[in-house]
Design an enzyme around this catalytic site. Structure first.
Site, PDB file in Angstrom:
ATOM      1  N   VAL A 189       0.856  -1.180   0.000  1.00 52.32           N
ATOM      2  CA  VAL A 189       0.000   0.000   0.000  1.00 52.32           C
ATOM      3  C   VAL A 189       0.890   1.228   0.000  1.00 52.32           C
ATOM      4  O   VAL A 189       1.800   1.341   0.832  1.00 52.32           O
ATOM      5  CB  VAL A 189      -0.928   0.023   1.227  1.00 52.32           C
ATOM      6  CG1 VAL A 189      -1.813   1.268   1.203  1.00 52.32           C
ATOM      7  CG2 VAL A 189      -1.770  -1.243   1.286  1.00 52.32           C
ATOM      8  N   CYS A 190       0.664   2.129  -0.932  1.00 49.52           N
ATOM      9  CA  CYS A 190       1.374   3.408  -0.960  1.00 49.52           C
ATOM     10  C   CYS A 190       2.887   3.166  -0.979  1.00 49.52           C
ATOM     11  O   CYS A 190       3.389   2.386  -1.760  1.00 49.52           O
ATOM     12  CB  CYS A 190       0.915   4.264   0.229  1.00 49.52           C
ATOM     13  SG  CYS A 190       1.350   6.001   0.144  1.00 49.52           S
TER      14      CYS A 190
END
Length: 330
Positions: A120-121
């Protein structure tokens, strides 16, 4: 409500979300809420819950996330323990995490054990450090795509997608994109009807329109600011003017041939493609910050007509000017 699929209890899927000091809170809790909501939906339908979810961290116990919120975490699992999905969160602490050789080794071995691995990210930096992104397409938060590509040249970084699947490895864009990714994982496991029910409950898109270019500046142009920053500033102030190759070359103080070659080397774009992007960028700001009619904006930004601007928005942002304004008007 859609009929939930049968999911035997012996097949509960272990989902581990890796956290670390200064992890971004929503990178952890966003995907977890998607999986937890899928569990709740299945339980409501009288089925066994499909996911066993836990947060893990190197130190175990409590991990301080962004905003000073403490997360309860389990110690890192043995690398050969049963796991279905490994999720690597991002955040300010990812640089330290990606420099920790013991943690990098754990991620590498745990990812090999899992059916699928996701980041994520900026969690993509830790996943890349483990070597799991070598030769794969990947994405991260738009503000860090250039850095990821520079630090890990074996990774094929793309700056626009909300998330990317390359084989059994998934990566997602910034922060809330972890929710989009988790919904896609649920859809893969349990079907569209269940994923859609979860999305409706969380009041989010199952598949949001457009890519993260809607939220970012144009990264390839920013990367060339040292050489062509003054030219880009001039273009931004003359979007409705003649911006043909001879005009641009003269403004840059180069021959047309030399300008075309050096510009493409610096930005990865032809001058015509860059002009289109800069015009879209100018229109984006006017759509979100003013109440000017779309027709006026198209003329002011050099598109000439609403239809031409609409086609450019669809090509670059995968959305229309009207939809962009509806989502981003202040």
């Amino acid at each position: 409500m859609p009929k939930a699929p049968r999911f035997p209890p012996t097949n509960r899927r272990v989902v581990e979300v890796l956290a670390f000091p200064s992890v971004k809170l929503l990178d952890v809790t966003g995907p977890i809420q998607v999986f937890a909501s899928a569990n709740a939906f299945m339980a409501q339908a009288g089925q066994e819950t499909p996911y066993a979810i836990r947060v893990v961290a190197q130190a175990g116990d409590l991990v301080e996330a962004s905003g000073g919120v403490e997360l309860a975490a389990h110690p890192l699992s043995p690398t050969d323990a049963v796991i279905d999905t490994l999720v690597i969160a991002g955040g300010e602490g990812v640089a330290a995490a990606a420099a920790d050789t013991a943690l990098i080794d754990w991620v590498h071995e745990r990812a090999k054990q899992s059916r699928r691995t996701a980041s994520v990210c900026t969690g993509a930096f830790l996943l890349a450090a483990s070597g799991m992104l070598d030769g794969r397409r990947a994405v991260t938060h738009w503000a860090f795509c250039a850095e990821l590509a520079h630090r890990f040249p074996l990774v094929n970084v793309e700056s626009d997608p909300i998330f990317i699947r390359d084989g059994d490895v998934w990566t997602s864009a910034g922060v809330t994109a972890g929710i989009d990714l988790a919904l896609a994982l649920v859809e893969e496991d349990l079907g569209r009807a269940v994923a859609l029910a979860v999305a409706r409950y969380l009041v989010v898109f199952l598949k949001r329109p457009g890519g993260q270019a809607q939220f970012s500046e144009f990264l390839s142009l920013q990367a060339a600011e040292d050489r062509f920053g003054a030219l880009h500033d001039w273009i931004s102030n003359h979007l409705a003017d003649d911006l043909s190759l001879p005009v641009l070359a003269t403004q840059a103080g180069m021959s047309e041939r030399s300008f075309s070659r050096h510009y493409a080397e610096s930005t990865g774009l032809t001058p015509a493609r860059a002009i289109e992007k800069l015009r879209v960028e100018g229109a984006r700001h006017l759509l979100s910050e003013t109440r000017l009619p779309v027709k006026r904006i198209s003329q002011r930004c050099g598109f000439g007509s609403e239809e031409t601007m609409r086609r450019s928005f669809l090509r670059i942002l995968d959305t229309t000017p009207q939809d962009y304004r509806a989502r981003f008007t202040r």
